[in-house]
Write a protein that holds these residues in place. Sequence first.
Motif, mmCIF file in Angstrom:
data_model
loop_
_atom_site.group_PDB
_atom_site.id
_atom_site.type_symbol
_atom_site.label_atom_id
_atom_site.label_comp_id
_atom_site.label_asym_id
_atom_site.label_seq_id
_atom_site.Cartn_x
_atom_site.Cartn_y
_atom_site.Cartn_z
ATOM 1 N N PRO A 39 -47.672 34.719 21.708
ATOM 2 C CA PRO A 39 -49.009 35.292 21.477
ATOM 3 C C PRO A 39 -48.973 36.735 20.986
ATOM 4 C CG PRO A 39 -48.938 34.091 23.559
ATOM 5 C CD PRO A 39 -47.527 34.179 23.073
ATOM 6 N N THR A 40 -47.917 37.465 21.318
ATOM 7 C CA THR A 40 -47.905 38.896 20.988
ATOM 8 C C THR A 40 -46.844 39.290 19.981
ATOM 9 O OG1 THR A 40 -46.410 39.337 22.858
ATOM 10 C CG2 THR A 40 -48.781 39.519 23.270
ATOM 11 N N ALA A 41 -45.881 38.412 19.693
ATOM 12 C CA ALA A 41 -44.786 38.815 18.814
ATOM 13 C C ALA A 41 -44.090 37.596 18.227
ATOM 14 C CB ALA A 41 -43.784 39.675 19.571
ATOM 15 N N GLY A 47 -30.651 35.743 14.159
ATOM 16 C CA GLY A 47 -29.718 35.096 13.239
ATOM 17 C C GLY A 47 -29.028 36.118 12.364
ATOM 18 N N ARG A 48 -27.886 35.695 11.810
ATOM 19 C CA ARG A 48 -27.093 36.568 10.936
ATOM 20 C C ARG A 48 -26.760 37.897 11.592
ATOM 21 N NH1 ARG A 48 -30.339 35.447 5.205
ATOM 22 N NH2 ARG A 48 -29.910 33.195 5.132
ATOM 23 N N GLY A 49 -26.528 37.840 12.902
ATOM 24 C CA GLY A 49 -26.075 39.027 13.625
ATOM 25 C C GLY A 49 -27.149 40.033 13.961
ATOM 26 N N ARG A 50 -28.444 39.695 13.785
ATOM 27 C CA ARG A 50 -29.506 40.652 14.073
ATOM 28 C C ARG A 50 -30.579 40.017 14.956
ATOM 29 N NH1 ARG A 50 -28.742 45.087 11.114
ATOM 30 N NH2 ARG A 50 -30.705 46.002 11.821
ATOM 31 N N LEU A 51 -31.307 40.880 15.670
ATOM 32 C CA LEU A 51 -32.474 40.472 16.437
ATOM 33 C C LEU A 51 -33.667 41.249 15.898
ATOM 34 C CD1 LEU A 51 -33.808 38.923 18.753
ATOM 35 C CD2 LEU A 51 -33.276 40.858 20.246
ATOM 36 N N ILE A 52 -34.688 40.524 15.482
ATOM 37 C CA ILE A 52 -35.881 41.144 14.895
ATOM 38 C C ILE A 52 -37.100 40.712 15.703
ATOM 39 C CG2 ILE A 52 -37.325 41.325 12.829
ATOM 40 C CD1 ILE A 52 -34.834 40.613 11.184
ATOM 41 N N VAL A 53 -37.943 41.674 16.027
ATOM 42 C CA VAL A 53 -39.212 41.398 16.703
ATOM 43 C C VAL A 53 -40.326 41.922 15.808
ATOM 44 C CG1 VAL A 53 -40.623 41.757 18.751
ATOM 45 C CG2 VAL A 53 -38.141 41.572 18.987
ATOM 46 N N LEU A 54 -41.256 41.032 15.431
ATOM 47 C CA LEU A 54 -42.370 41.381 14.555
ATOM 48 C C LEU A 54 -43.689 41.206 15.292
ATOM 49 C CD1 LEU A 54 -41.217 39.303 11.439
ATOM 50 C CD2 LEU A 54 -40.844 41.732 11.791
ATOM 51 N N ARG A 55 -44.649 42.015 14.904
ATOM 52 C CA ARG A 55 -46.012 41.784 15.407
ATOM 53 C C ARG A 55 -46.631 40.638 14.604
ATOM 54 N NH1 ARG A 55 -47.404 45.818 18.797
ATOM 55 N NH2 ARG A 55 -46.521 47.904 18.461
ATOM 56 N N PRO A 56 -47.386 39.748 15.246
ATOM 57 C CA PRO A 56 -48.028 38.660 14.496
ATOM 58 C C PRO A 56 -49.057 39.223 13.522
ATOM 59 C CG PRO A 56 -48.224 38.328 16.875
ATOM 60 C CD PRO A 56 -47.686 39.696 16.669
ATOM 61 N N PRO A 104 -36.701 48.267 28.922
ATOM 62 C CA PRO A 104 -36.583 47.082 28.076
ATOM 63 C C PRO A 104 -37.840 46.862 27.244
ATOM 64 C CG PRO A 104 -37.010 46.443 30.337
ATOM 65 C CD PRO A 104 -36.774 47.931 30.350
ATOM 66 N N LEU A 105 -37.644 46.313 26.063
ATOM 67 C CA LEU A 105 -38.777 45.922 25.238
ATOM 68 C C LEU A 105 -39.269 44.565 25.729
ATOM 69 C CD1 LEU A 105 -40.572 46.199 22.665
ATOM 70 C CD2 LEU A 105 -38.784 44.948 21.463
ATOM 71 N N PRO A 106 -40.511 44.460 26.246
ATOM 72 C CA PRO A 106 -41.002 43.170 26.742
ATOM 73 C C PRO A 106 -41.714 42.387 25.649
ATOM 74 C CG PRO A 106 -42.521 44.905 27.388
ATOM 75 C CD PRO A 106 -41.451 45.556 26.543
ATOM 76 N N VAL A 107 -41.447 41.098 25.580
ATOM 77 C CA VAL A 107 -42.141 40.205 24.656
ATOM 78 C C VAL A 107 -42.827 39.132 25.500
ATOM 79 C CG1 VAL A 107 -41.918 38.597 22.743
ATOM 80 C CG2 VAL A 107 -40.467 40.633 22.832
ATOM 81 N N LEU A 108 -44.145 39.167 25.543
ATOM 82 C CA LEU A 108 -44.917 38.231 26.353
ATOM 83 C C LEU A 108 -44.873 36.840 25.719
ATOM 84 C CD1 LEU A 108 -46.916 37.884 28.767
ATOM 85 C CD2 LEU A 108 -48.755 38.347 27.114
#
Length: 314
Positions: free
Chosen positions: A9-11, A16-25, A75-79
Amino acid sequence: MDIVELRTPTAIVRHGRGRLIVLRPGSEGERVLDVPVTDLLKVRLSRRADDAVVIEIYLRYPTPVLTGVPADRTPLPVLIAEHDVPAAAEIVERINSQILAGQRIDVTAPDLNPPAPTWAESGPTRADVERAAQRMSQRRDTGGAVTALNRYVTAEEYVLETAVAIAHSPVGGGLGLLAATTERLLFISLDPDDPFAHELPIPAVLWARTTEGAPSAPGEVGARGQSGMDVHDGNITLHFSGAERADIDRVTCAVNFAVRRDSADGAAGPADPGVAQLYSEWELLVERHSLGMVDDAQFQRYGRGILRSLPDGG
């Protein structure tokens, strides 16, 4: 590794490919976090006091910035929604597995045992020096510097790559032979009327990078007008203009390889923050709180982040 994605709901969490990406919807797709997995300490599922489930992303170091705010071990929280828990558990396990894999020793390594020299009337000749010199695109008029390099190298170091380059102050002016070894970065002048050599120990180097005519930044040394290499020691940035881009690229890679090899010698992977380091961060947080630089809510949040970064904290 294939890219997997979890939409919450929030992100949007993408790995993959050695990276972690968090985007806003949303249509903009603002990046909240985009880091290599090697920068992560751990990722885990957690249930908050309000019964909400979150993915907690812990960074290995407190210096990276999340949404413009220093992480301070928080920590960065992702709901996530309750029905997304199984999918979230899979992606968390996948990320942690890659973090662990990045801490294992790669036993496939080149043989960097320095070869014994052979002796002639001109002096010693080392096979690693000759191989590195032969790889150079530009070898004209470098014979004297290569002969000197054969004399300068020690029995403890292996010559990785060489290139013809122009050194800028404070290394010295003029054309010379740039040599990256497992222990040092050497510059040997090609001017017979002004012979000199300059060395920089690899343990003093933080990084090297190639340049392409970019303007100098404040505090850096040397003008850039062509392809070259910057080497930073934590204080100043030394610049070398490259005669041949391919040669400079190889020397740059060799310097960074030597730096990583030196920092990882005897270690299985990136070291987790030690108790002493975390205690220093705690002392700094307490001082900032006492001076009013951090309010009570921030103090509690950052403090929990530090405590949970301890080996037994999670």
